[in-house]
Design a protein around this motif. Structure first.
Motif, PDB file in Angstrom:
ATOM      1  N   ARG A 412       0.837  -1.216   0.000  1.00 26.16           N
ATOM      2  CA  ARG A 412       0.000   0.000   0.000  1.00 26.16           C
ATOM      3  C   ARG A 412       0.861   1.251   0.000  1.00 26.16           C
ATOM      4  O   ARG A 412       0.545   2.242  -0.664  1.00 26.16           O
ATOM      5  CB  ARG A 412      -0.911  -0.003   1.225  1.00 26.16           C
ATOM      6  N   ALA A 413       1.964   1.211   0.755  1.00 25.49           N
ATOM      7  CA  ALA A 413       2.816   2.398   0.882  1.00 25.49           C
ATOM      8  C   ALA A 413       3.587   2.699  -0.397  1.00 25.49           C
ATOM      9  O   ALA A 413       4.111   3.810  -0.549  1.00 25.49           O
ATOM     10  CB  ALA A 413       3.796   2.206   2.039  1.00 25.49           C
ATOM     11  N   THR A 414       3.667   1.735  -1.314  1.00 21.43           N
ATOM     12  CA  THR A 414       4.402   1.957  -2.570  1.00 21.43           C
ATOM     13  C   THR A 414       3.455   2.088  -3.754  1.00 21.43           C
ATOM     14  O   THR A 414       3.867   1.941  -4.911  1.00 21.43           O
ATOM     15  CB  THR A 414       5.390   0.809  -2.831  1.00 21.43           C
ATOM     16  N   ALA A 415       2.195   2.379  -3.485  1.00 19.02           N
ATOM     17  CA  ALA A 415       1.212   2.498  -4.562  1.00 19.02           C
ATOM     18  C   ALA A 415       1.581   3.602  -5.555  1.00 19.02           C
ATOM     19  O   ALA A 415       1.175   3.554  -6.721  1.00 19.02           O
ATOM     20  CB  ALA A 415      -0.173   2.758  -3.973  1.00 19.02           C
ATOM     21  N   HIS A 416       2.351   4.586  -5.100  1.00 21.48           N
ATOM     22  CA  HIS A 416       2.717   5.699  -5.990  1.00 21.48           C
ATOM     23  C   HIS A 416       3.594   5.259  -7.157  1.00 21.48           C
ATOM     24  O   HIS A 416       3.737   5.983  -8.142  1.00 21.48           O
ATOM     25  CB  HIS A 416       3.477   6.759  -5.184  1.00 21.48           C
ATOM     26  N   LEU A 417       4.182   4.064  -7.079  1.00 18.97           N
ATOM     27  CA  LEU A 417       5.076   3.588  -8.144  1.00 18.97           C
ATOM     28  C   LEU A 417       4.314   3.028  -9.339  1.00 18.97           C
ATOM     29  O   LEU A 417       4.919   2.794 -10.393  1.00 18.97           O
ATOM     30  CB  LEU A 417       6.033   2.528  -7.587  1.00 18.97           C
ATOM     31  N   GLY A 418       3.027   2.791  -9.182  1.00 17.60           N
ATOM     32  CA  GLY A 418       2.213   2.361 -10.304  1.00 17.60           C
ATOM     33  C   GLY A 418       2.633   1.019 -10.877  1.00 17.60           C
ATOM     34  O   GLY A 418       2.967   0.072 -10.150  1.00 17.60           O
ATOM     35  N   ALA A 419       2.640   0.935 -12.205  1.00 20.17           N
ATOM     36  CA  ALA A 419       2.923  -0.326 -12.895  1.00 20.17           C
ATOM     37  C   ALA A 419       4.319  -0.841 -12.588  1.00 20.17           C
ATOM     38  O   ALA A 419       4.537  -2.058 -12.453  1.00 20.17           O
ATOM     39  CB  ALA A 419       2.741  -0.138 -14.401  1.00 20.17           C
ATOM     40  N   ALA A 420       5.301   0.062 -12.484  1.00 20.79           N
ATOM     41  CA  ALA A 420       6.669  -0.371 -12.186  1.00 20.79           C
ATOM     42  C   ALA A 420       6.738  -1.034 -10.822  1.00 20.79           C
ATOM     43  O   ALA A 420       7.429  -2.045 -10.640  1.00 20.79           O
ATOM     44  CB  ALA A 420       7.623   0.834 -12.244  1.00 20.79           C
ATOM     45  N   GLY A 421       6.030  -0.482  -9.843  1.00 18.14           N
ATOM     46  CA  GLY A 421       6.004  -1.081  -8.528  1.00 18.14           C
ATOM     47  C   GLY A 421       5.287  -2.420  -8.523  1.00 18.14           C
ATOM     48  O   GLY A 421       5.744  -3.382  -7.884  1.00 18.14           O
ATOM     49  N   GLU A 422       4.174  -2.522  -9.254  1.00 20.85           N
ATOM     50  CA  GLU A 422       3.441  -3.786  -9.312  1.00 20.85           C
ATOM     51  C   GLU A 422       4.288  -4.888  -9.937  1.00 20.85           C
ATOM     52  O   GLU A 422       4.220  -6.057  -9.536  1.00 20.85           O
ATOM     53  CB  GLU A 422       2.145  -3.596 -10.101  1.00 20.85           C
ATOM     54  N   ALA A 423       5.103  -4.532 -10.902  1.00 21.64           N
ATOM     55  CA  ALA A 423       5.984  -5.531 -11.527  1.00 21.64           C
ATOM     56  C   ALA A 423       6.969  -6.084 -10.500  1.00 21.64           C
ATOM     57  O   ALA A 423       7.247  -7.297 -10.469  1.00 21.64           O
ATOM     58  CB  ALA A 423       6.722  -4.900 -12.702  1.00 21.64           C
ATOM     59  N   GLU A 424       7.497  -5.225  -9.648  1.00 23.53           N
ATOM     60  CA  GLU A 424       8.428  -5.684  -8.609  1.00 23.53           C
ATOM     61  C   GLU A 424       7.716  -6.589  -7.606  1.00 23.53           C
ATOM     62  O   GLU A 424       8.288  -7.585  -7.136  1.00 23.53           O
ATOM     63  CB  GLU A 424       9.050  -4.477  -7.897  1.00 23.53           C
ATOM     64  N   TRP A 425       6.471  -6.254  -7.271  1.00 18.59           N
ATOM     65  CA  TRP A 425       5.722  -7.072  -6.319  1.00 18.59           C
ATOM     66  C   TRP A 425       5.376  -8.441  -6.917  1.00 18.59           C
ATOM     67  O   TRP A 425       5.420  -9.466  -6.234  1.00 18.59           O
ATOM     68  CB  TRP A 425       4.450  -6.343  -5.874  1.00 18.59           C
ATOM     69  N   ARG A 426       5.033  -8.479  -8.194  1.00 20.67           N
ATOM     70  CA  ARG A 426       4.760  -9.775  -8.829  1.00 20.67           C
ATOM     71  C   ARG A 426       6.020 -10.635  -8.850  1.00 20.67           C
ATOM     72  O   ARG A 426       5.975 -11.855  -8.599  1.00 20.67           O
ATOM     73  CB  ARG A 426       4.244  -9.553 -10.253  1.00 20.67           C
ATOM     74  N   SER A 427       7.158  -9.976  -9.127  1.00 23.52           N
ATOM     75  CA  SER A 427       8.427 -10.708  -9.125  1.00 23.52           C
ATOM     76  C   SER A 427       8.735 -11.260  -7.731  1.00 23.52           C
ATOM     77  O   SER A 427       9.218 -12.398  -7.590  1.00 23.52           O
ATOM     78  CB  SER A 427       9.549  -9.782  -9.597  1.00 23.52           C
ATOM     79  N   PHE A 428       8.436 -10.454  -6.694  1.00 19.72           N
ATOM     80  CA  PHE A 428       8.645 -10.896  -5.304  1.00 19.72           C
ATOM     81  C   PHE A 428       7.782 -12.121  -5.001  1.00 19.72           C
ATOM     82  O   PHE A 428       8.243 -13.115  -4.414  1.00 19.72           O
ATOM     83  CB  PHE A 428       8.311  -9.749  -4.351  1.00 19.72           C
ATOM     84  N   LEU A 429       6.525 -12.065  -5.395  1.00 19.13           N
ATOM     85  CA  LEU A 429       5.615 -13.164  -5.113  1.00 19.13           C
ATOM     86  C   LEU A 429       6.072 -14.451  -5.807  1.00 19.13           C
ATOM     87  O   LEU A 429       6.050 -15.541  -5.217  1.00 19.13           O
ATOM     88  CB  LEU A 429       4.202 -12.771  -5.562  1.00 19.13           C
ATOM     89  N   GLU A 430       6.498 -14.315  -7.061  1.00 20.77           N
ATOM     90  CA  GLU A 430       7.005 -15.486  -7.787  1.00 20.77           C
ATOM     91  C   GLU A 430       8.263 -16.041  -7.121  1.00 20.77           C
ATOM     92  O   GLU A 430       8.449 -17.261  -7.021  1.00 20.77           O
ATOM     93  CB  GLU A 430       7.289 -15.100  -9.241  1.00 20.77           C
ATOM     94  N   HIS A 431       9.142 -15.112  -6.671  1.00 21.81           N
ATOM     95  CA  HIS A 431      10.393 -15.525  -6.021  1.00 21.81           C
ATOM     96  C   HIS A 431      10.096 -16.304  -4.738  1.00 21.81           C
ATOM     97  O   HIS A 431      10.681 -17.373  -4.481  1.00 21.81           O
ATOM     98  CB  HIS A 431      11.235 -14.292  -5.729  1.00 21.81           C
ATOM     99  N   VAL A 432       9.182 -15.773  -3.921  1.00 19.99           N
ATOM    100  CA  VAL A 432       8.830 -16.435  -2.666  1.00 19.99           C
ATOM    101  C   VAL A 432       8.304 -17.844  -2.935  1.00 19.99           C
ATOM    102  O   VAL A 432       8.653 -18.812  -2.226  1.00 19.99           O
ATOM    103  CB  VAL A 432       7.790 -15.592  -1.895  1.00 19.99           C
ATOM    104  N   ARG A 433       7.499 -18.004  -3.972  1.00 24.00           N
ATOM    105  CA  ARG A 433       6.852 -19.289  -4.207  1.00 24.00           C
ATOM    106  C   ARG A 433       7.781 -20.318  -4.842  1.00 24.00           C
ATOM    107  O   ARG A 433       7.467 -21.506  -4.853  1.00 24.00           O
ATOM    108  CB  ARG A 433       5.592 -19.065  -5.041  1.00 24.00           C
ATOM    109  N   THR A 434       8.918 -19.835  -5.329  1.00 22.44           N
ATOM    110  CA  THR A 434       9.944 -20.808  -5.730  1.00 22.44           C
ATOM    111  C   THR A 434      10.712 -21.321  -4.523  1.00 22.44           C
ATOM    112  O   THR A 434      11.355 -22.374  -4.599  1.00 22.44           O
ATOM    113  CB  THR A 434      10.931 -20.172  -6.725  1.00 22.44           C
ATOM    114  N   LEU A 435      10.643 -20.565  -3.418  1.00 23.69           N
ATOM    115  CA  LEU A 435      11.387 -20.946  -2.207  1.00 23.69           C
ATOM    116  C   LEU A 435      10.508 -21.675  -1.194  1.00 23.69           C
ATOM    117  O   LEU A 435      11.028 -22.331  -0.283  1.00 23.69           O
ATOM    118  CB  LEU A 435      11.984 -19.683  -1.551  1.00 23.69           C
TER     119      LEU A 435
END
Length: 452
Positions: A412-435
């Protein structure tokens, strides 16, 4: 010329404002005598209203004056009432000085206005019978003095407004609102009282002077409140705060080191503090700062954290050569404590490192709550990516129970980053689920729901 026009619109009493406007129009039309007469009429009306108001507020010395004025007004236009009001006008400036509405210098200047008014209204007073013909510059000077010293000022007394300031600072319900502080104790006071208030605030903020007896506030808390006032005052009148600091900063040379650090923590946000700090004091302070970082994992005292947090201030880094190194030497928990003092862009590059260094579940939660989520609005996409990578790869972060909700908070606190921020969050979620395997509790389903 424009300055007087602006001040006419700033006349405190709306009932007096038309009189002042009339005086200004008379000056502009060349009717100099009428300008002087109208200016004195405005001064007399203003002072009478202010003294009556003081009596209404409980000022004992003003009550007899109010009674005299009200008796004359209730009697109507009679010879006796006119004589009474003439007596009131004759002693008006003396009453104003006694009640501290004006000082003796202003009294002398307004007395000149009153004398010139008599000459304008009664031209027969001149010995050879010629009409008094004042120069336009005289009328303008009288109007300028009346506006600056009296008509644009509210009915605030010298010592009384200083006492009210002290009472407000010692009130358990003290309001630190900058707008309230400047409006009440700076903009609504005369120049002399204003300087006294700022000087008092500087002395307390530096020297931690004891409050008046019976006041339910300790000297350190009072000093902290005075510093809050100074920050507000500096926004409104930077030069005044600088001048008052110049008078008192030398006292730092003889204060104990702990007190010097507390004073620096209070005032270090002010650029005028660093401007007025001489080289010997800066060297002493630099030595004190160099010894602040504890060698081990012991918690950093709050005052030390406040001082080291000044590393975010450009003048502090210029004057204190050791402060950056002292901050860098801190262990992650103490570094986060410093960063949390006041979130600032200077600290944002340290956010990813906090999660890389977290050495336990509870520490990971503490660091994230203290100095990661609050820095969300300051992160860019690149720093967010680094932060989330460290989060995922550090098991102590990824598998701490509270981190699941903290991930939602940071998202929520990084909502100002828009699409670029969402891409980082999707990458984080994928990374976590590989671990984490499919049955793991730490697959961040709450974050997935928030992103959806």
């Amino acid at each position: 010329m424009r300055n007087i026009e602006e001040q006419v619109h700033r006349v405190w009493n709306p009932e007096v404002r038309p009189l002042v406007g009339e005086a200004w129009r008379c000056y502009n039309s060349g009717t100099t005598r009428a300008c002087i007469v109208a200016t004195w009429a405005a001064v007399a009306a203003d002072l009478i209203e202010k003294i009556v108001r003081l009596a209404d507020d409980g000022e004992g010395d003003a009550r007899a004056f109010r009674t005299k004025v009200e008796d004359a007004q209730s009697a109507g236009l009679t010879v006796a009432s006119v004589k009474t009001m003439q007596e009131v006008e004759r002693d008006l400036l003396d009453h104003a000085v006694q009640l501290e509405l004006i000082d003796t210098i202003t009294q002398r200047e307004l007395a000149r206005l009153r004398e010139d008014r008599h000459l304008c209204a009664h031209p027969s007073l001149r010995s050879l019978g010629e009409a008094y013909d004042p120069q336009p510059e005289v009328a303008r000077a009288h109007l300028a003095v009346a506006l600056d010293a009296l008509l644009t000022q509210p009915p605030s007394q010298g010592r009384r407004v200083v006492e009210e300031f002290k009472q407000h600072l010692c009130d358990p319900l003290f309001s630190p609102s900058p707008t309230h502080l400047t409006a009440t104790f700076l903009h609504r006071t005369r120049r002399v009282a204003r300087r006294k208030i700022v000087d008092l605030a500087v002395k307390h903020a530096i020297r931690e002077l004891p409050p008046d007896p019976g006041t339910p506030v300790d000297p350190i808390m009072l000093a902290d409140r005075m510093a809050q006032c100074l920050r507000a005052f500096a926004e409104a009148d930077r030069d005044l705060v600088r001048d008052m600091l110049t008078k008192s900063l030398d006292s730092l040379a003889t204060l104990p080191g702990a007190q010097v650090l507390r004073a620096t923590a209070r005032l270090g946000d002010l650029d005028v503090f660093w401007e007025q700090l001489n080289h010997p004091l800066a060297d002493r302070l630099d030595e004190l700062v160099n010894g602040l970082a504890p060698s081990g994992h012991e918690a950093l005292p709050e005052t030390h954290a406040d001082v080291l947090a000044l590393v975010r201030v450009d003048p502090a880094r210029q004057r204190l050569t050791h402060i950056e190194h002292a901050f860098e030497r801190l262990v992650s928990s103490n570094r986060a404590a410093v960063m949390a003092r006041k979130p600032h862009r200077y600290f944002v590059r340290h956010v990813p490192r906090l999660l890389a260094e977290a050495g336990g579940w509870r520490q990971a939660e503490h660091l994230t709550r203290l100095a990661v989520v609050p820095y969300g609005p300051l992160l860019d996409a690149e720093l967010l990516g680094q932060t989330l990578t460290n989060w995922a790869t550090n098991t102590q972060c990824r598998t701490a129970g509270e981190m699941l909700q903290l991930a939602v908070d940071l998202h929520r606190a990084t909502a100002h980053l828009g699409a670029a921020g969402e891409a980082e969050w999707r990458s984080f979620l994928e990374h976590v689920r590989t671990l984490e395997d499919a049955e793991s509790y730490y697959r961040y389903t709450e974050l997935e729901a928030a992103m959806a």
